[in-house]
Design a protein around this motif. Structure first.
Motif, mmCIF file in Angstrom:
data_model
loop_
_atom_site.group_PDB
_atom_site.id
_atom_site.type_symbol
_atom_site.label_atom_id
_atom_site.label_comp_id
_atom_site.label_asym_id
_atom_site.label_seq_id
_atom_site.Cartn_x
_atom_site.Cartn_y
_atom_site.Cartn_z
ATOM 1 N N UNK A 373 0.812 -1.208 0.000
ATOM 2 C CA UNK A 373 0.000 0.000 0.000
ATOM 3 C C UNK A 373 0.845 1.258 0.000
ATOM 4 N N UNK A 374 1.827 1.337 0.898
ATOM 5 C CA UNK A 374 2.733 2.482 0.932
ATOM 6 C C UNK A 374 3.416 2.666 -0.429
ATOM 7 N N UNK A 375 3.920 1.557 -0.974
ATOM 8 C CA UNK A 375 4.706 1.621 -2.206
ATOM 9 C C UNK A 375 3.851 1.993 -3.406
ATOM 10 N N UNK A 376 2.636 1.439 -3.480
ATOM 11 C CA UNK A 376 1.755 1.759 -4.597
ATOM 12 C C UNK A 376 1.406 3.234 -4.628
ATOM 13 N N UNK A 377 1.092 3.810 -3.462
ATOM 14 C CA UNK A 377 0.740 5.228 -3.402
ATOM 15 C C UNK A 377 1.946 6.103 -3.744
ATOM 16 N N UNK A 378 3.085 5.841 -3.108
ATOM 17 C CA UNK A 378 4.273 6.671 -3.330
ATOM 18 C C UNK A 378 4.729 6.621 -4.781
ATOM 19 N N UNK A 379 4.793 5.419 -5.354
ATOM 20 C CA UNK A 379 5.273 5.284 -6.731
ATOM 21 C C UNK A 379 4.340 5.991 -7.705
ATOM 22 N N UNK A 380 3.044 5.976 -7.438
ATOM 23 C CA UNK A 380 2.078 6.634 -8.320
ATOM 24 C C UNK A 380 2.288 8.146 -8.306
ATOM 25 N N UNK A 381 2.447 8.737 -7.129
ATOM 26 C CA UNK A 381 2.666 10.182 -7.036
ATOM 27 C C UNK A 381 4.018 10.571 -7.632
ATOM 28 N N UNK A 387 8.627 11.595 -12.985
ATOM 29 C CA UNK A 387 8.772 10.988 -14.302
ATOM 30 C C UNK A 387 8.662 9.478 -14.289
ATOM 31 N N UNK A 388 8.237 8.921 -15.410
ATOM 32 C CA UNK A 388 8.108 7.473 -15.573
ATOM 33 C C UNK A 388 9.379 6.930 -16.224
ATOM 34 N N UNK A 389 9.628 5.632 -15.966
ATOM 35 C CA UNK A 389 10.805 4.968 -16.537
ATOM 36 C C UNK A 389 12.085 5.762 -16.277
ATOM 37 N N UNK A 390 12.179 6.283 -15.067
ATOM 38 C CA UNK A 390 13.324 7.087 -14.675
ATOM 39 C C UNK A 390 14.221 6.243 -13.773
ATOM 40 N N UNK A 391 15.337 5.784 -14.315
ATOM 41 C CA UNK A 391 16.240 4.915 -13.557
ATOM 42 C C UNK A 391 16.884 5.694 -12.411
ATOM 43 N N UNK A 392 17.083 5.017 -11.287
ATOM 44 C CA UNK A 392 17.708 5.677 -10.149
ATOM 45 C C UNK A 392 18.377 4.642 -9.248
ATOM 46 N N UNK A 393 19.243 5.139 -8.390
ATOM 47 C CA UNK A 393 19.930 4.304 -7.399
ATOM 48 C C UNK A 393 19.413 4.688 -6.020
ATOM 49 N N UNK A 394 19.006 3.692 -5.258
ATOM 50 C CA UNK A 394 18.534 3.924 -3.896
ATOM 51 C C UNK A 394 19.613 3.491 -2.916
ATOM 52 N N UNK A 405 20.763 -0.125 -4.307
ATOM 53 C CA UNK A 405 20.085 -0.929 -5.317
ATOM 54 C C UNK A 405 19.663 -0.049 -6.482
ATOM 55 N N UNK A 406 19.675 -0.644 -7.690
ATOM 56 C CA UNK A 406 19.318 0.060 -8.913
ATOM 57 C C UNK A 406 17.890 -0.289 -9.328
ATOM 58 N N UNK A 407 17.152 0.724 -9.762
ATOM 59 C CA UNK A 407 15.782 0.508 -10.208
ATOM 60 C C UNK A 407 15.544 1.215 -11.538
ATOM 61 N N UNK A 408 14.687 0.607 -12.357
ATOM 62 C CA UNK A 408 14.369 1.179 -13.663
ATOM 63 C C UNK A 408 13.353 2.312 -13.559
ATOM 64 N N UNK A 410 10.099 4.137 -10.556
ATOM 65 C CA UNK A 410 9.453 4.087 -9.245
ATOM 66 C C UNK A 410 8.552 2.859 -9.133
ATOM 67 N N UNK A 411 7.872 2.531 -10.214
ATOM 68 C CA UNK A 411 7.001 1.353 -10.187
ATOM 69 C C UNK A 411 7.804 0.058 -10.063
ATOM 70 N N UNK A 412 8.990 0.043 -10.646
ATOM 71 C CA UNK A 412 9.887 -1.109 -10.508
ATOM 72 C C UNK A 412 10.277 -1.291 -9.039
ATOM 73 N N UNK A 413 10.597 -0.187 -8.375
ATOM 74 C CA UNK A 413 10.945 -0.244 -6.956
ATOM 75 C C UNK A 413 9.748 -0.679 -6.118
ATOM 76 N N UNK A 414 8.554 -0.196 -6.467
ATOM 77 C CA UNK A 414 7.352 -0.565 -5.716
ATOM 78 C C UNK A 414 7.072 -2.059 -5.836
ATOM 79 N N UNK A 415 7.270 -2.589 -7.023
ATOM 80 C CA UNK A 415 7.048 -4.021 -7.239
ATOM 81 C C UNK A 415 8.025 -4.849 -6.414
ATOM 82 N N UNK A 416 9.293 -4.429 -6.385
ATOM 83 C CA UNK A 416 10.280 -5.154 -5.592
ATOM 84 C C UNK A 416 9.972 -5.049 -4.107
ATOM 85 N N UNK A 417 9.597 -3.859 -3.657
ATOM 86 C CA UNK A 417 9.256 -3.673 -2.240
ATOM 87 C C UNK A 417 8.104 -4.581 -1.852
#
Length: 465
Positions: A373-381, A387-394, A405-408, A410-417
């Motif tokens: 729930x936390x991840x779905x809301x945060x990644x959507x905002x 931006x979408x499909x914005x790669x980043x390092x956490x 960790x590397x993510x493709x 925000x939604x990629x990170x939410x799915x992993x979380x």
């Protein structure tokens, strides 16, 4: 630390009326801009937002050391973020107040038109006093760190050339605003639910019901789903009910048994990468800033890397924190309504009586997953605003010995979380997928209905930066 409120409610209401009248008569900026905007001071759209990161980092350390629960932390983050957003809104031509949009948020004091304010000081004062009020029930050594940070930032404003007159005016406004934000927070049912008694439903005749999985566990925040939300209508708005039934020890064909077997199989073949993911997103209260704080740390890296100005950063914090808090309320409503059993119980009853999950099972029902729930809301905002499909390092957890960790996206990170909780052995597929759906439901409702951008900005079709 606690402060006695200096401004009574009647005074606030009267003052607000006077300010609103003055606003109608005074100089206004045209072109559909923020009607509260006053051009007497340096706009918040020209102020570097990096000083906010010092505050959040100090608060994250406090949350970790005091072991605040995920719901508790998400609530505090949201009120602080709304306070800081409103503290600078009169300095932003491109953003609009949340007063009248968030539930029961009204009667906010406003700066005097034509007077000079230092918006950084206003924000610092508001953040400091809101967190101070909300943490008054704690008695930690960590409070001294927050006090020192406050003193440091005030000295920095003096060194930057802010006059004593402007500094004191800005601090007085921040204090006035903080008092009203704290008063607003006291009516969200949090205090009432501290004293309510809860009795877990029995599993006798209802094998699908959750029961504590470890000795001496007490159900965590059983009434959180009844709290006042910030923007969604209430905890039922994004409710979901697709959890499969469980027939008990003899059920080895039902859907929940199949999902339990998947959790058990994954655990038996857990790879090193999956172990790392389970640890990375565990976000235990004793070590981290909780799941909500983890997403705020991710966001903070973008505040820094994109050199965000104060108005844009404040909007981002306000939207992400309040949507995560609303997602938490929604998820907790579903948890205690559906009351679905955890994988540990099903696996021990049907597959392996001595099985233990890789991660300790939390003391509340599994459906739906809070992390999801936390991840779905945060990644959507964040997808909408950054931006979408914005790669980043956490690199949020380097300080506790976990590599970045590397993510493709925000939604990629939410799915992993979300799926980290299956690797931890504490959630079924249904918990994870439906929790993500709930979080996205909350996030999308915000994006479709809340109005934070001034009209001229939206007409251009661009983000205000």
């Amino acid at each position: 630390i606690s402060r006695v409120m200096r401004f009574k409610h009647l005074t606030v209401v009267l003052l607000t009326g006077v300010i609103l009248f003055a606003a109608g008569c005074g100089k206004q900026s045209g072109g559909g801009e923020n009607p509260l905007y006053s051009d007497a001071s340096t706009p918040s759209s020209e102020i570097d937002a990096k000083f906010l990161l010092e505050w959040w980092d100090a608060l994250f350390a406090f949350v970790s050391s005091e072991r605040l629960s995920p719901p508790d932390a998400s609530r505090m983050y949201a009120y602080i973020a709304v306070g800081m957003y409103e503290a600078q809104i009169a300095g932003s031509p491109d953003y609009l107040t949340l007063e009248g949009q968030l539930a029961d948020l009204k009667g906010l004091p406003r700066p005097e038109k034509g007077q000079v304010y230092d918006w950084q000081t206003c924000v610092t004062e508001t953040m400091y006093l809101v967190q101070d009020g909300m943490l008054a029930r704690y008695f930690p050594a960590g409070v001294s760190t927050l006090n020192k940070l406050y003193d440091k930032q005030m000295e920095e404003r003096k060194a930057a050339g802010v006059t004593d007159e402007v500094l004191e005016r800005s601090k007085a406004y921040g204090e006035e605003l903080a008092d009203v934000i704290l008063e607003w927070s006291e009516a969200d049912k949090y205090v009432e639910t501290r004293y309510m008694q809860y009795k877990s439903p029995t599993r006798e005749g209802h094998p699908s019901n959750w029961e504590p999985t470890d000795f001496n566990q007490t159900p965590l925040e059983p009434f959180w789903g009844t709290h006042r939300t910030f923007f969604v209508k209430d905890g039922t708005q994004c409710d979901i009910d697709k959890a499969p039934a469980y027939g008990g020890k003899g059920d080895t064909t039902g859907e929940l048994y199949k999902q339990a077997k998947k959790v058990w199989t994954v655990d038996k073949t857990l790879t090193e990468e999956q172990r790392t993911i389970a640890q990375y997103w565990a976000d235990d209260p004793s070590e981290t800033s909780t799941p909500a704080g983890h997403w705020m740390e991710i966001m903070g890296n973008f505040v820094k890397s994109e050199n965000m100005k104060l108005d844009r950063a404040c909007e981002l914090y306000a939207l992400v924190t309040t949507s995560m808090n609303d997602a938490c309320i929604t998820v907790w409503h579903t948890k205690y309504r559906v009351n679905l059993v955890r994988p540990k119980t099903v696996i021990q009853e049907t597959l392996d009586s001595k099985w233990e999950p890789y991660v300790e099972t939390p003391p509340f029902a599994g459906y739906t997953s809070g992390h999801s729930g936390f991840s779905g809301a945060a990644a959507t905002i964040l997808t909408s605003r950054i931006g979408d499909n914005l790669a980043f390092i956490d690199s949020s957890h380097v300080d506790i010995g976990l590599l970045p960790r590397n993510f493709k996206s925000f939604n990629d990170a939410a799915q992993e979380a979300a799926y980290s909780r299956m690797y931890g052995g504490i959630h079924f597929d249904c918990d994870i997928d439906d929790g993500l759906e709930q979080g996205k439901c909350v996030g999308n409702y915000y994006l479709e209905n809340i109005k934070t951008k001034a009209a001229h900005t939206e007409k251009k079709g661009t983000e205000a930066k």
